[in-house]
Design a protein around this motif. Structure first.
Motif, PDB file in Angstrom:
ATOM      1  N   SER A   1       0.883  -1.096  -0.078  1.00 19.18           N
ATOM      2  CA  SER A   1      -0.104   0.036  -0.182  1.00 19.18           C
ATOM      3  C   SER A   1       0.840   1.266   0.117  1.00 19.18           C
ATOM      4  O   SER A   1       0.511   2.314  -0.485  1.00 19.18           O
ATOM      5  CB  SER A   1      -1.058   0.057   1.220  1.00 19.18           C
ATOM      6  OG  SER A   1      -0.258   0.200   2.350  1.00 19.18           O
ATOM      7  N   TYR A   2       1.980   1.128   0.437  1.00 21.30           N
ATOM      8  CA  TYR A   2       3.104   2.342   0.181  1.00 21.30           C
ATOM      9  C   TYR A   2       3.869   2.087  -1.028  1.00 21.30           C
ATOM     10  O   TYR A   2       4.839   3.044  -0.955  1.00 21.30           O
ATOM     11  CB  TYR A   2       4.048   2.159   1.604  1.00 21.30           C
ATOM     12  CG  TYR A   2       3.392   2.829   2.873  1.00 21.30           C
ATOM     13  CD1 TYR A   2       4.163   4.056   2.978  1.00 21.30           C
ATOM     14  CD2 TYR A   2       2.442   2.274   3.716  1.00 21.30           C
ATOM     15  CE1 TYR A   2       3.418   4.773   4.281  1.00 21.30           C
ATOM     16  CE2 TYR A   2       2.075   3.021   4.891  1.00 21.30           C
ATOM     17  CZ  TYR A   2       2.534   4.347   5.076  1.00 21.30           C
ATOM     18  OH  TYR A   2       2.020   5.063   6.084  1.00 21.30           O
ATOM     19  N   GLY A   3       3.384   1.233  -1.864  1.00 24.87           N
ATOM     20  CA  GLY A   3       4.119   1.167  -3.152  1.00 24.87           C
ATOM     21  C   GLY A   3       5.528   0.607  -3.208  1.00 24.87           C
ATOM     22  O   GLY A   3       6.217   0.864  -3.956  1.00 24.87           O
ATOM     23  N   ILE A   4       5.837  -0.206  -2.204  1.00 27.03           N
ATOM     24  CA  ILE A   4       6.961  -1.038  -1.997  1.00 27.03           C
ATOM     25  C   ILE A   4       6.727  -2.209  -2.740  1.00 27.03           C
ATOM     26  O   ILE A   4       5.897  -3.015  -2.280  1.00 27.03           O
ATOM     27  CB  ILE A   4       7.458  -1.141  -0.603  1.00 27.03           C
ATOM     28  CG1 ILE A   4       7.627   0.492  -0.045  1.00 27.03           C
ATOM     29  CG2 ILE A   4       8.800  -1.734  -0.515  1.00 27.03           C
ATOM     30  CD1 ILE A   4       7.978   0.524   1.272  1.00 27.03           C
ATOM     31  N   SER A   5       7.680  -2.643  -3.666  1.00 29.86           N
ATOM     32  CA  SER A   5       7.562  -3.924  -4.359  1.00 29.86           C
ATOM     33  C   SER A   5       8.821  -4.830  -3.739  1.00 29.86           C
ATOM     34  O   SER A   5       9.824  -4.454  -3.080  1.00 29.86           O
ATOM     35  CB  SER A   5       7.507  -4.049  -5.681  1.00 29.86           C
ATOM     36  OG  SER A   5       8.684  -3.194  -6.312  1.00 29.86           O
ATOM     37  N   TYR A   6       8.795  -5.991  -3.767  1.00 34.21           N
ATOM     38  CA  TYR A   6       9.747  -7.005  -3.079  1.00 34.21           C
ATOM     39  C   TYR A   6       9.770  -8.237  -3.786  1.00 34.21           C
ATOM     40  O   TYR A   6       8.535  -8.711  -4.187  1.00 34.21           O
ATOM     41  CB  TYR A   6       9.598  -7.039  -1.739  1.00 34.21           C
ATOM     42  CG  TYR A   6       8.235  -7.381  -1.211  1.00 34.21           C
ATOM     43  CD1 TYR A   6       7.790  -8.578  -0.898  1.00 34.21           C
ATOM     44  CD2 TYR A   6       7.311  -6.397  -0.527  1.00 34.21           C
ATOM     45  CE1 TYR A   6       6.572  -8.918  -0.867  1.00 34.21           C
ATOM     46  CE2 TYR A   6       6.302  -6.737  -0.433  1.00 34.21           C
ATOM     47  CZ  TYR A   6       5.909  -7.698  -0.283  1.00 34.21           C
ATOM     48  OH  TYR A   6       4.265  -8.337   0.162  1.00 34.21           O
TER      49      TYR A   6
ATOM     50  N   SER B   1      19.774 -13.836   3.967  1.00 34.89           N
ATOM     51  CA  SER B   1      20.649 -13.435   2.998  1.00 34.89           C
ATOM     52  C   SER B   1      19.786 -13.012   1.673  1.00 34.89           C
ATOM     53  O   SER B   1      20.399 -12.151   0.689  1.00 34.89           O
ATOM     54  CB  SER B   1      21.488 -14.347   2.278  1.00 34.89           C
ATOM     55  OG  SER B   1      20.862 -15.586   1.959  1.00 34.89           O
ATOM     56  N   SER B   2      18.513 -13.200   1.494  1.00 36.04           N
ATOM     57  CA  SER B   2      17.621 -12.641   0.576  1.00 36.04           C
ATOM     58  C   SER B   2      17.413 -11.020   0.740  1.00 36.04           C
ATOM     59  O   SER B   2      16.957 -10.323  -0.458  1.00 36.04           O
ATOM     60  CB  SER B   2      16.180 -13.295   0.535  1.00 36.04           C
ATOM     61  OG  SER B   2      16.382 -14.587   0.295  1.00 36.04           O
ATOM     62  N   TYR B   3      17.448 -10.621   1.776  1.00 36.27           N
ATOM     63  CA  TYR B   3      17.116  -9.105   2.166  1.00 36.27           C
ATOM     64  C   TYR B   3      18.186  -8.198   1.756  1.00 36.27           C
ATOM     65  O   TYR B   3      19.642  -8.681   1.918  1.00 36.27           O
ATOM     66  CB  TYR B   3      16.786  -8.851   3.598  1.00 36.27           C
ATOM     67  CG  TYR B   3      15.419  -9.777   4.124  1.00 36.27           C
ATOM     68  CD1 TYR B   3      14.429 -10.063   3.289  1.00 36.27           C
ATOM     69  CD2 TYR B   3      15.532 -10.199   5.269  1.00 36.27           C
ATOM     70  CE1 TYR B   3      13.465 -10.617   3.549  1.00 36.27           C
ATOM     71  CE2 TYR B   3      14.318 -10.843   5.906  1.00 36.27           C
ATOM     72  CZ  TYR B   3      13.323 -11.097   4.991  1.00 36.27           C
ATOM     73  OH  TYR B   3      12.192 -11.966   5.143  1.00 36.27           O
ATOM     74  N   THR B   4      17.990  -7.231   1.207  1.00 38.33           N
ATOM     75  CA  THR B   4      18.943  -5.968   0.749  1.00 38.33           C
ATOM     76  C   THR B   4      18.819  -4.634   1.442  1.00 38.33           C
ATOM     77  O   THR B   4      19.599  -3.789   1.478  1.00 38.33           O
ATOM     78  CB  THR B   4      18.949  -5.880  -0.784  1.00 38.33           C
ATOM     79  OG1 THR B   4      17.760  -5.697  -1.024  1.00 38.33           O
ATOM     80  CG2 THR B   4      19.290  -7.357  -1.296  1.00 38.33           C
ATOM     81  N   GLN B   5      17.417  -4.503   2.056  1.00 36.37           N
ATOM     82  CA  GLN B   5      17.074  -3.250   2.492  1.00 36.37           C
ATOM     83  C   GLN B   5      16.219  -3.344   3.752  1.00 36.37           C
ATOM     84  O   GLN B   5      15.720  -4.457   4.149  1.00 36.37           O
ATOM     85  CB  GLN B   5      16.157  -2.431   1.590  1.00 36.37           C
ATOM     86  CG  GLN B   5      16.965  -1.816   0.429  1.00 36.37           C
ATOM     87  CD  GLN B   5      15.952  -0.995  -0.529  1.00 36.37           C
ATOM     88  OE1 GLN B   5      14.877  -1.340  -0.940  1.00 36.37           O
ATOM     89  NE2 GLN B   5      16.754   0.112  -0.990  1.00 36.37           N
TER      90      GLN B   5
ATOM     91  N   PHE C   1      11.869  -5.364   6.448  1.00 30.44           N
ATOM     92  CA  PHE C   1      12.996  -5.984   5.521  1.00 30.44           C
ATOM     93  C   PHE C   1      12.222  -6.603   4.254  1.00 30.44           C
ATOM     94  O   PHE C   1      11.283  -6.805   3.994  1.00 30.44           O
ATOM     95  CB  PHE C   1      13.634  -7.308   6.043  1.00 30.44           C
ATOM     96  CG  PHE C   1      14.072  -7.395   7.546  1.00 30.44           C
ATOM     97  CD1 PHE C   1      15.469  -7.187   7.598  1.00 30.44           C
ATOM     98  CD2 PHE C   1      13.206  -7.672   8.621  1.00 30.44           C
ATOM     99  CE1 PHE C   1      15.853  -7.278   8.887  1.00 30.44           C
ATOM    100  CE2 PHE C   1      13.792  -7.755   9.719  1.00 30.44           C
ATOM    101  CZ  PHE C   1      15.102  -7.636  10.132  1.00 30.44           C
ATOM    102  N   THR C   2      13.142  -5.951   3.098  1.00 30.89           N
ATOM    103  CA  THR C   2      12.869  -6.515   1.874  1.00 30.89           C
ATOM    104  C   THR C   2      14.026  -6.812   1.131  1.00 30.89           C
ATOM    105  O   THR C   2      14.954  -6.519   1.189  1.00 30.89           O
ATOM    106  CB  THR C   2      11.883  -5.423   0.687  1.00 30.89           C
ATOM    107  OG1 THR C   2      12.932  -4.281   0.913  1.00 30.89           O
ATOM    108  CG2 THR C   2      10.813  -4.955   1.594  1.00 30.89           C
ATOM    109  N   GLY C   3      13.616  -7.614  -0.102  1.00 28.81           N
ATOM    110  CA  GLY C   3      15.038  -7.952  -1.054  1.00 28.81           C
ATOM    111  C   GLY C   3      14.190  -8.293  -2.550  1.00 28.81           C
ATOM    112  O   GLY C   3      13.193  -8.395  -2.548  1.00 28.81           O
TER     113      GLY C   3
END
Length: 207
Positions: free
Chosen positions: A148-153, A187-191, A205-207
C-alpha cells in the motif's frame, strides 16, 4: 498437571459383619488438593507461541513472506515522522544488524527511507491503537502495508518488539529468538526500515 490422578477404590470385604457392629468414627473429608499453580503478571500481548515472563519486554513471532501478496488499499493518512532520538536509535540498530550479518558472510543491509516510513507508521499504529501484533487493524498484514506504500519486493519480513530501552537490548532479544534472528540474517534481504516510537520497535525487511 492438567490431569487428575485416579486412585483405585478400596476393595470390598467379603466378610459379613455382625448385626450390631461397633460404631465407627468418621472424620470430615478434606477436599482433594490440587497441584498449586503459580501465576505471573500478564505481559503485553504477543503473537503465539511467545512465552512471557514477569517484567520482560515483549517480542513477537516474526513475519516472513515470499510473494506474491495480494494488493492492498492505499494507506491511510498518518504523520509517520521520526521523533527526536528515534533516528539515532535506528542507525544504531542498523549498525548492529550489519555486524551480525557480517559474522555469517551476509551482505550488509541498506537503510531505506521508504521502509523507514512503513516501520514508523507501524510503530505509531501499535502504540496509538494499543495492540502488539503483525496484523494491523489499520493496515492489515505487513506485506499488505508495504504494498500500500508502493513498495515491491521478492522477499519481505517484519520484526517487532516492545518495552526494550536501547538498540543493544532489543537486538540482543531478537538475536536470541530463532525466527527474529532468521529475518536479521536472511541473505535474501537487501534493505531495511527501522523505527522506534514510545517503546515500540519495528524492523521491515525487503529483498
Amino acid at each position: 498437571m492438567n490431569g487428575s490422578a485416579q486412585y483405585p477404590a478400596n476393595p470390598s470385604s467379603n466378610l459379613q459383619q455382625p448385626a450390631a457392629s461397633p460404631p465407627q468414627t468418621t472424620y470430615p473429608q478434606q477436599p482433594a488438593a490440587s497441584t498449586p499453580q503459580t501465576t505471573y503478571p500478564q505481559q503485553p500481548a504477543t503473537s503465539p507461541p511467545q512465552t512471557t515472563y514477569p517484567q520482560q519486554p515483549a517480542t513477537s513471532t516474526p513475519q516472513t513472506t515470499y510473494p506474491q501478496q495480494p494488493a492492498a488499499s492505499p494507506p491511510q493518512s498518518t504523520n509517520a515522522q521520526q521523533p527526536a532520538g528515534s533516528s539515532q536509535f535506528a542507525q544504531q540498530v542498523l549498525d548492529l544488524v550489519n555486524q551480525e550479518r557480517s559474522k555469517t558472510g551476509a551482505s550488509p543491509l541498506s537503510m531505506s527511507s521508504e521502509l523507514n516510513k512503513v516501520a514508523m507508521a507501524k510503530a505509531m499504529d501499535m502504540y496509538n491503537n494499543n495492540y502488539f501484533d503483525h496484523q494491523s487493524p489499520t493496515y492489515g498484514s505487513p506485506f499488505d502495508m508495504m504494498q500500500s506504500y508502493g513498495i515491491s519486493y521478492n522477499a519481505a519480513g517484519e520484526n517487532i518488539a516492545k518495552g526494550q530501552t536501547t538498540p543493544a537490548e532489543v537486538m540482543n532479544q531478537w538475536m536470541n529468538s530463532e525466527g527474529h534472528r532468521a529475518n536479521i540474517l536472511n541473505s535474501s534481504y537487501t534493505q531495511i526500515g527501522i523505527a522506534y516510537y514510545n517503546s515500540e520497535w519495528v524492523q521491515e525487511f525487503t529483498g
